[in-house]
Scaffold this active site. Structure first.
Site, mmCIF file in Angstrom:
data_model
loop_
_atom_site.group_PDB
_atom_site.id
_atom_site.type_symbol
_atom_site.label_atom_id
_atom_site.label_comp_id
_atom_site.label_asym_id
_atom_site.label_seq_id
_atom_site.Cartn_x
_atom_site.Cartn_y
_atom_site.Cartn_z
ATOM 1 N N ARG A 124 0.812 -1.223 0.000
ATOM 2 C CA ARG A 124 0.000 0.000 0.000
ATOM 3 C C ARG A 124 0.841 1.267 0.000
ATOM 4 N NH1 ARG A 124 -2.494 -1.043 5.866
ATOM 5 N NH2 ARG A 124 -4.391 -0.263 4.874
ATOM 6 N N ASP A 170 -14.480 -5.199 13.187
ATOM 7 C CA ASP A 170 -15.276 -4.232 12.416
ATOM 8 C C ASP A 170 -16.762 -4.562 12.524
ATOM 9 O OD1 ASP A 170 -12.785 -3.205 11.487
ATOM 10 O OD2 ASP A 170 -12.758 -4.737 9.924
#
Length: 329
Positions: free
Chosen positions: A120, A272
């Protein structure tokens, strides 16, 4: 930096959502079976990211949500935006022609051990900037949710997250912050001050024990850590303890919720999902005890199938964890 179309995310043409979240979602590659990645004959392609995991779980529970993020002007960006929008999430996808969509690769070396490799650096998602923040969308929301991943991506992403929080606070919109520490992004020493900055501005904070210690130092137990965080400003602090359930300090009251007993297949995304379960019930006006029960159930569901978000439950499915019969006819 080139900023392209926002796809389905043209704010002028979208209805507002109850919740807004923002952050990087990447393409995801994984082998179908456990073993060394070097010997995998093929890889499956998908996508994942903490904020979209949360958004998908939230939407499946019946709460409207908007996600904003940057992706490259590439096929992996197409994949991310298509999958997120397909879940009914209002998708504010910024196409960045100057950077690629980030990539993560899962290696399941054994049935119990999973390693995630991130690619990333310099990604489109890391180029999130303050001017990307959907100001009116946040002002018209009931809650803004961020994780500690976004401010760790880059200086501009940190400023974007801080800008979003300031917009929310000025509009009287609640702010939820999940520390979500990623060692691959930064050290605990670098993350600690940033976590404390966002904790001070948040209404609701989620953390694991180890994450809480990064922000506030050592505590004898989860409740002591939660009280230390609450002393910094948030009225609701929930400590996620995985298979041990959770501990919370909500408006000064200590609460504990046991986990649901399951045979976990893949725990990625469980935190999450937990947060989404809590937030969905909070916005529906449920009492604190019910919020925590929904949170642990939603988190448990996420662990029952391979994948970051595929196992997120619909609200009518939550009761399946109590079913005595394995077949519904």
């Amino acid at each position: 930096m080139t900023r392209e179309d926002r796809g389905s995310g043209d704010v002028k043409n979208q209805a507002y959502s109850d919740v807004v979240t923002m952050g990087e979602t990447m393409a995801l590659m994984k082998a179908a079976t456990p073993g060394p990645l070097a010997h995998a004959g093929s890889l499956e392609l998908g996508m994942g990211g903490a904020e979209t995991n949360f958004a998908i779980a939230l939407k499946r529970l019946g709460t409207s949500v908007t996600w904003l993020g940057r992706v490259g002007q590439d096929s992996l960006g197409d994949l991310v935006l298509r999958e997120v929008a397909a879940e009914g999430i209002t998708t504010l996808g910024i196409r960045d022609a100057g950077a690629p969509t980030g990539l993560m690769i899962k290696e399941r070396r054994t049935l119990e051990h999973l390693k995630v490799w991130y690619y990333r650096s310099g990604s489109a998602g890391s180029r999130l900037a303050p001017e990307d923040v959907p100001v009116e969308t946040i002002r018209n929301a009931k809650l803004l949710h961020l994780t500690g991943i976004t401010p760790g991506l880059s200086g501009s992403a940190y400023e974007a997250a801080l800008n979003a929080v300031n917009v929310a606070r000025e509009a009287g919109v609640r702010v939820s912050f999940d520390l979500n520490y990623r060692a691959a992004l930064w050290t605990e020493e670098d993350a600690g001050p940033v976590f404390r900055r966002f904790i001070e501005l948040a209404t609701i904070v989620f953390a694991g024990d180890d994450e809480a210690r990064i922000a506030v130092g050592h505590g004898a137990d989860s409740f002591e850590l939660a009280h230390k965080i609450a002393a910094m400003g948030p009225r609701q602090v929930i400590i996620k303890n995985g298979p041990l359930g959770c501990a919370a300090v909500i408006d000064g009251v200590e609460l504990r919720q046991e986990a649901v007993r399951i045979n976990a297949v893949d725990t990625v995304g469980a935190g999450d999902a937990f947060v989404a379960g809590y937030i969905s019930d909070l916005l529906a006006g449920a009492p604190a005890e019910e919020r925590l029960r929904t949170a642990v159930r939603t988190g448990a569901f996420a662990c029952l199938v391979p994948g970051d978000w595929e196992g997120m439950p619909r609200r009518h499915e939550l009761g399946l964890l109590d079913a005595s019969e394995p077949v519904t006819r």
